[in-house]
Design a protein around this motif. Structure first.
Motif, mmCIF file in Angstrom:
data_model
loop_
_atom_site.group_PDB
_atom_site.id
_atom_site.type_symbol
_atom_site.label_atom_id
_atom_site.label_comp_id
_atom_site.label_asym_id
_atom_site.label_seq_id
_atom_site.Cartn_x
_atom_site.Cartn_y
_atom_site.Cartn_z
ATOM 1 N N PRO A 39 25.332 118.187 -5.124
ATOM 2 C CA PRO A 39 25.863 116.881 -5.539
ATOM 3 C C PRO A 39 24.919 115.743 -5.164
ATOM 4 O O PRO A 39 24.130 115.849 -4.224
ATOM 5 N N GLU A 40 24.993 114.665 -5.900
ATOM 6 C CA GLU A 40 24.183 113.481 -5.613
ATOM 7 C C GLU A 40 24.413 113.022 -4.180
ATOM 8 O O GLU A 40 25.539 112.935 -3.723
ATOM 9 N N SER A 41 23.331 112.762 -3.469
ATOM 10 C CA SER A 41 23.332 112.335 -2.058
ATOM 11 C C SER A 41 23.789 113.431 -1.099
ATOM 12 O O SER A 41 24.014 113.168 0.081
ATOM 13 N N ARG A 42 23.933 114.655 -1.590
ATOM 14 C CA ARG A 42 24.346 115.757 -0.715
ATOM 15 C C ARG A 42 23.322 116.897 -0.800
ATOM 16 O O ARG A 42 23.671 118.070 -0.941
ATOM 17 N N ALA A 43 22.063 116.536 -0.712
ATOM 18 C CA ALA A 43 21.005 117.552 -0.761
ATOM 19 C C ALA A 43 21.195 118.558 0.360
ATOM 20 O O ALA A 43 21.483 118.193 1.496
ATOM 21 N N GLY A 44 21.026 119.846 0.036
ATOM 22 C CA GLY A 44 21.172 120.908 1.023
ATOM 23 C C GLY A 44 22.517 121.608 0.996
ATOM 24 O O GLY A 44 22.753 122.527 1.778
ATOM 25 N N VAL A 147 6.358 115.610 -7.942
ATOM 26 C CA VAL A 147 6.395 116.190 -9.289
ATOM 27 C C VAL A 147 7.735 115.934 -9.968
ATOM 28 O O VAL A 147 7.798 115.771 -11.189
ATOM 29 N N TYR A 148 8.801 115.894 -9.173
ATOM 30 C CA TYR A 148 10.140 115.670 -9.726
ATOM 31 C C TYR A 148 10.812 114.469 -9.050
ATOM 32 O O TYR A 148 11.834 114.597 -8.383
ATOM 33 N N PRO A 149 10.250 113.273 -9.224
ATOM 34 C CA PRO A 149 10.879 112.086 -8.635
ATOM 35 C C PRO A 149 12.204 111.780 -9.333
ATOM 36 O O PRO A 149 12.355 111.987 -10.535
ATOM 37 N N ASP A 150 13.169 111.323 -8.554
ATOM 38 C CA ASP A 150 14.475 110.944 -9.109
ATOM 39 C C ASP A 150 15.174 112.109 -9.811
ATOM 40 O O ASP A 150 15.941 111.914 -10.760
ATOM 41 N N HIS A 151 14.901 113.314 -9.354
ATOM 42 C CA HIS A 151 15.576 114.495 -9.897
ATOM 43 C C HIS A 151 15.844 115.469 -8.761
ATOM 44 O O HIS A 151 15.057 115.564 -7.811
ATOM 45 N N SER A 152 16.929 116.228 -8.884
ATOM 46 C CA SER A 152 17.334 117.121 -7.796
ATOM 47 C C SER A 152 16.339 118.252 -7.542
ATOM 48 O O SER A 152 16.340 118.838 -6.457
ATOM 49 N N LEU A 153 15.488 118.583 -8.519
ATOM 50 C CA LEU A 153 14.455 119.590 -8.265
ATOM 51 C C LEU A 153 13.456 119.117 -7.207
ATOM 52 O O LEU A 153 12.771 119.929 -6.595
ATOM 53 N N GLY A 154 13.384 117.822 -6.997
ATOM 54 C CA GLY A 154 12.500 117.289 -5.972
ATOM 55 C C GLY A 154 13.105 117.293 -4.587
ATOM 56 O O GLY A 154 12.404 117.033 -3.600
ATOM 57 N N HIS A 155 14.409 117.605 -4.470
ATOM 58 C CA HIS A 155 15.059 117.601 -3.167
ATOM 59 C C HIS A 155 14.668 118.838 -2.362
ATOM 60 O O HIS A 155 14.519 119.928 -2.931
#
Length: 409
Positions: A39-44, A147-155
């Motif tokens: 989820p957004e802001s819940r990386a991990g 490489v993936y700014p502003d996308h969850s693949l960059g998290h």
């Protein structure tokens, strides 16, 4: 290779291969959710759930989860990637029923006690610090974000200290309901388990599962811009990665680019980068190329670590290799050698029954069918020099290349 693909009315799919010459079985749940689905802001979140699944179910405490299979020699493990979560077991085939029962229990019936959530937040915070203290790991995470700014693949897969500190039990349970859903879960079985034995555990443990309806969750990343970043850190060496976007799995010149990456900087000592940077000039101990295809995009990069005074020279040598691959097609002998090398490496990996179980399950999730290993080999054999050159020109010349450098303070 005799492989069964079974789909149950509840939406669970089962991949099964009977291997009578082994005494073992490798089985597991592969779920089509990873860090890009957090989820957004819940990386991990996906990784946190993977850890917490072993912390107790409705009928087992942590000790009983761990002891149930390890007491009879089983190897129980789990992992999370950008797009997948997996819980799996390798053990004697005679305990297949026990393995399936435990895997089903921890995957679908974990209870996530509040006190264990608090404890695991600290454990994963320590894990995050461990990776951030390792430059060659930390720079990969920072490269993902470039490489993936502003996308969850960059998290980062593990998330951050701040993101995991905010997890609640309700959020965890909600994420499982959305992600462990119909069409997004495969149970893989490879080993000395007959179809008859498989049918028994299907009736006991798999058929009764109630999976919710799947939701559309993924959006492809936007086109990136070229970025260059320098980070000062307290290390003895400089570390650098240059790279960018590449082909999604089985799209474009996917196979040719995989062969190209292996030729350029694969694990073999005779890779171009190793021979022309390390062996010829002695400028680095570690230099390699990587290519990670996802379902709707891909990423490539070249990593090296060296004395600060040598970083510009290595970068120049790397770009020289990339330019040569764009301008000069491989000769017949070099092309043949590159194919044989990659086929040999893939065959060595394919001989692992655990790898077969995991790979076939992921193929069903990504492509709705299993791809025979012979098809992979045939695709590599069919690659021509012009295919490799076209892939090099498209990725190295026509696409943005970004660079991130860790420079010693």
């Amino acid at each position: 290779m005799d492989v069964n693909l079974i789909e149950l009315p509840n939406g669970l799919r089962i991949v099964h291969r009977y291997v009578p010459y082994t005494r073992l079985v490798h089985c597991g749940y592969i779920i089509d959710t990873g860090s890009r689905d957090d989820p957004e802001s819940r990386a991990g979140m996906a990784h946190f759930i993977e850890h917490m699944a072993f912390k107790g179910t409705r009928k087992r405490k942590t000790f009983h989860v761990i002891n149930y299979l390890e007491s009879v020699g089983g190897d129980v493990n789990a992992y999370t990637t950008k797009e997948k979560t997996c819980f799996y077991v390798s053990m004697l085939a005679e305990y297949f029923d026990r393995a399936t029962e435990l895997l089903t229990d921890i995957t679908f019936d974990s209870v996530f006690p509040d006190k264990e959530i608090i404890k695991e937040k600290q454990v994963i915070s320590e894990e995050i610090d461990m990776y951030r203290d390792t430059p060659d790991e930390a720079i990969l995470e920072d490269f993902d974000l470039m490489v993936y700014p502003d996308h969850s693949l960059g998290h980062p897969i593990l998330g951050t200290r701040d993101s995991i500190s905010q997890f609640t039990r309700d959020e965890i349970m909600g994420h499982i309901r959305e992600s462990y859903a119909q069409g997004q879960v495969v149970f893989g079985v490879v080993g000395n388990v007959s179809r008859q034995a498989l049918d028994l555990v299907i009736r006991k443990y798999l058929a009764p599962l109630q999976l919710p309806a799947a939701r559309v969750r993924r959006t492809p990343p936007a086109t990136p811009a070229i970025q260059d970043q320098v980070v000062e850190i307290a290390t003895d060496q400089a570390h650098e990665i240059l790279g960018g976007r590449a082909y999604a799995a089985r799209k474009g010149h996917f196979a040719a680019f995989g062969l190209l990456t292996n030729l350029l900087g694969g694990p073999a000592m005779n890779s171009r980068l190793n021979m022309n940077v390390r062996e010829k000039y002695g400028l680095t101990y570690n230099i390699h190329a990587f290519y990670q295809p996802f379902t709707d995009t891909g990423m490539w990069g070249i990593y090296y670590a060296c004395d600060t005074d040598n970083i510009a020279r290595i970068r120049k040598l790397v770009h020289k290799e990339l330019k040569q691959l764009c301008e000069m097609p491989l000769g017949p002998i070099h092309l043949s050698q590159a194919k044989k090398q990659l086929i040999g490496q893939l065959t060595l990996s394919h001989e692992s029954l655990l790898s077969q179980m995991l790979n076939m399950s992921k193929e069903v999730l990504d492509f709705d069918h299993m791809l025979p290993f012979e098809q992979y080999i045939a695709e590599i054999e069919a690659i021509e020099a012009k295919d490799i050159q076209a892939a090099a020109q498209e990725i190295f010349e026509s696409s943005p290349i970004s660079t991130i450098t860790y420079r010693p303070t």
